[in-house]
Write a protein that holds these residues in place. Structure first.
Motif: not given
Length: 109
Positions: A35-46, A58-64, A77-81
């Motif tokens: 989950d931590a690696a997924a969160e770092r990737a999402l944070t960076q993408a946003c 949706w999701g535990t964290l999200a951006c548009n 969880e460990e998935m980034v969509v």
């Protein structure tokens, strides 16, 4: 850059509608080692997109982000969509909701 750390699995689906709206929707699912690696990737993408807005649909964290071609990114969880849709993101949010529901554990529903 999203794939730099701990990626275990990657899936891509693309829909091209050529009859009525001429729309393309792309859905990428990236599974990280935790989950931590997924969160770092999402944070960076946003953070890398100046038009990014945090969303809570949706999701535990999200951006548009994006104009014309809209991208929705979320973590479950460990998935980034990553869902990208032209025509101002038509149907992208509905697809994100459907994918998120499929990724939820039965206890979260």
């Amino acid at each position: 850059e999203l794939f730099g750390e701990g990626v275990i699995n990657y899936h891509l689906a693309e829909f091209n509608e050529q009859t009525l709206a001429y729309q393309t929707i792309r859905c990428e699912m990236i599974q990280f080692e935790d989950d931590a690696a997924a969160e770092r990737a999402l944070t960076q993408a946003c953070a890398e997109n100046p038009t990014s807005e945090t969303i809570t649909s949706w999701g535990t964290l999200a951006c548009n982000f994006g104009v014309g071609v809209e991208t929705s990114v979320f973590q479950r969880e460990e998935m980034v969509v990553v869902i990208t849709a032209d025509l101002d993101g038509m149907y992208a949010r509905e697809l994100a909701q459907a994918v998120d529901e499929r990724l939820m554990s039965p206890d979260d529903r």
